[in-house]
Design an enzyme around this catalytic site. Sequence first.
Site, PDB file in Angstrom:
ATOM      1  N   SER A 164       3.395  -4.550  -5.362  1.00 31.67           N
ATOM      2  CA  SER A 164       2.428  -4.985  -6.370  1.00 31.67           C
ATOM      3  C   SER A 164       2.234  -3.912  -7.426  1.00 31.67           C
ATOM      4  O   SER A 164       2.224  -2.717  -7.113  1.00 31.67           O
ATOM      5  CB  SER A 164       1.090  -5.288  -5.681  1.00 31.67           C
ATOM      6  OG  SER A 164       0.108  -5.620  -6.637  1.00 31.67           O
ATOM      7  N   CYS A 182     -10.340  -7.631   0.008  1.00 26.93           N
ATOM      8  CA  CYS A 182     -10.170  -9.069   0.223  1.00 26.93           C
ATOM      9  C   CYS A 182     -11.097  -9.601   1.305  1.00 26.93           C
ATOM     10  O   CYS A 182     -11.224 -10.799   1.479  1.00 26.93           O
ATOM     11  CB  CYS A 182      -8.717  -9.383   0.568  1.00 26.93           C
ATOM     12  SG  CYS A 182      -7.587  -8.900  -0.745  1.00 26.93           S
ATOM     13  N   THR A 189       7.270 -18.928 -16.579  1.00 25.56           N
ATOM     14  CA  THR A 189       7.506 -17.977 -17.666  1.00 25.56           C
ATOM     15  C   THR A 189       7.083 -16.574 -17.253  1.00 25.56           C
ATOM     16  O   THR A 189       5.995 -16.382 -16.717  1.00 25.56           O
ATOM     17  CB  THR A 189       6.716 -18.404 -18.914  1.00 25.56           C
ATOM     18  OG1 THR A 189       7.131 -19.718 -19.285  1.00 25.56           O
ATOM     19  CG2 THR A 189       6.957 -17.448 -20.065  1.00 25.56           C
ATOM     20  N   GLN A 219       0.806  -1.223   0.000  1.00 26.91           N
ATOM     21  CA  GLN A 219       0.000   0.000   0.000  1.00 26.91           C
ATOM     22  C   GLN A 219       0.841   1.276   0.000  1.00 26.91           C
ATOM     23  O   GLN A 219       0.425   2.289  -0.535  1.00 26.91           O
ATOM     24  CB  GLN A 219      -0.936   0.010   1.211  1.00 26.91           C
ATOM     25  CG  GLN A 219      -2.173  -0.842   1.035  1.00 26.91           C
ATOM     26  CD  GLN A 219      -3.112  -0.321  -0.047  1.00 26.91           C
ATOM     27  OE1 GLN A 219      -3.062   0.856  -0.401  1.00 26.91           O
ATOM     28  NE2 GLN A 219      -3.937  -1.192  -0.574  1.00 26.91           N
TER      29      GLN A 219
END
Length: 453
Positions: free
Chosen positions: A251, A377, A291, A231
């Site tokens: 992220s 979430c 990958t 965050q």
Amino acid sequence: MNLPIYMDNHATTPLDPRVLEAMLPYLREDFGNAASRNHAFGWKAEAAVEKARRQVADLIGASEKEIVFTSGATESDNLAIKGVIEFYKSKGDHIITLKTEHKAVLDTCKRLERVRQERLDELKLLRLGQLAGRDVTPEEVPELAAKHHLEADETFQKWAEMPTGGARVTYLDVERDGRVSLEKLAAALTPKTVLVSIMFANNEIGVVQPVAEIGKLCREKGVLFHCDAVQGVGKVPFDVEKMNVDLASISGHKMYGPKGVGALYVRRKPRVRIAPMVDGGGHERGMRSGTLNVASIVGFGAAAEVAKNELPEESARLFRLRERLRTGILEQLDMVTVNGSLEHRMPGSLNLSFAYVEGEALMMSIKDVAVSSGSACTSASLEPSYVLRALGVEEDMAHSSIRFGLGRFNTEEEVDFVIRLVVDKVRKLRDMSPLYEMAKEGIDLKSIEWTAH
């Protein structure tokens, strides 16, 4: 101004057009596999990935060799915590974290606790079978364990200290302002502690933890420090060197990059080792096989570069917008509480509890604004926010909370619209609340003995 207005930037952020522009070639003509070392398509993809690696590393003060690309922060958290416990299992199995961490950390810790408990249950069966001279069923364990004083049995206690693949976890309380007490953290450390996992900025209340002080304490005690920095990174300065962070999760989609891509920072000096969770082709220096998602990694890198270059200006702008929103609401409404420290907070984050208003009802009445009552979430649960409850917020106030997450594309005009809308709807909802009227008259509602008729 377009409706609805998006103010849920803690859940995810929109893709910055500059990021999309950087990604497009790698979704079209430059589609090579970054692991293909024998032709130009692979070389170009690999070069793009390494450029993104440098961009992400630069944002957090790391070396590009310390960045491991993942599918997102949840995978990064899992890789960091499980990877450390597995690799350092001969050193210890104790983790310290906070009750206010994201579920990606809390659920990972709970899984490790279950692994350890299952192993201990197996050992109990084995030892009690030895002592009883026969096979023992799980149902017999409590009675036989008491009879044979298993808690004092030297053999069993030695077995219990052997590595189990799981972990013991201490979940620390936070203070009323949402921050950890360094004294309580220091007191919780044991010779078996191998990892402290504490987030940078909370995803529900926006409170920023004293990460540099936590890192200093961990370094002094020889304990690894993992920080879920998802965050805060890109919004508040974050430097892994200055903060003595050993592992950090980040992220792409929380900083105006694409979803489905993230990274784990893994310190090289002093070197931190983690066991991989996925075996395969040995990608990402053997720590995360699979990958690489080249186009998204390119977008993640571009988003990191934009965030680094614009952080001071954007942070100041978001702070002004947040304060405009906060004061605009609090000056017109009474009985509104800011949850968490106002001083140690991300600039675009505001979590408010509106007394005598149910949070879900308020959100339904302001459909022109995308906000939330907590983490995306946990939004499927009707339970009050575990983060707010950990701060000591009463259940009724936790149920009345709204999380406003301001972002790069919000404007003053939008903020003013939200102020007017929220103030109007809260007043209307309270007009229907006898409890609010009683509270306004000075009646202590907790002193009333409610009886059923």
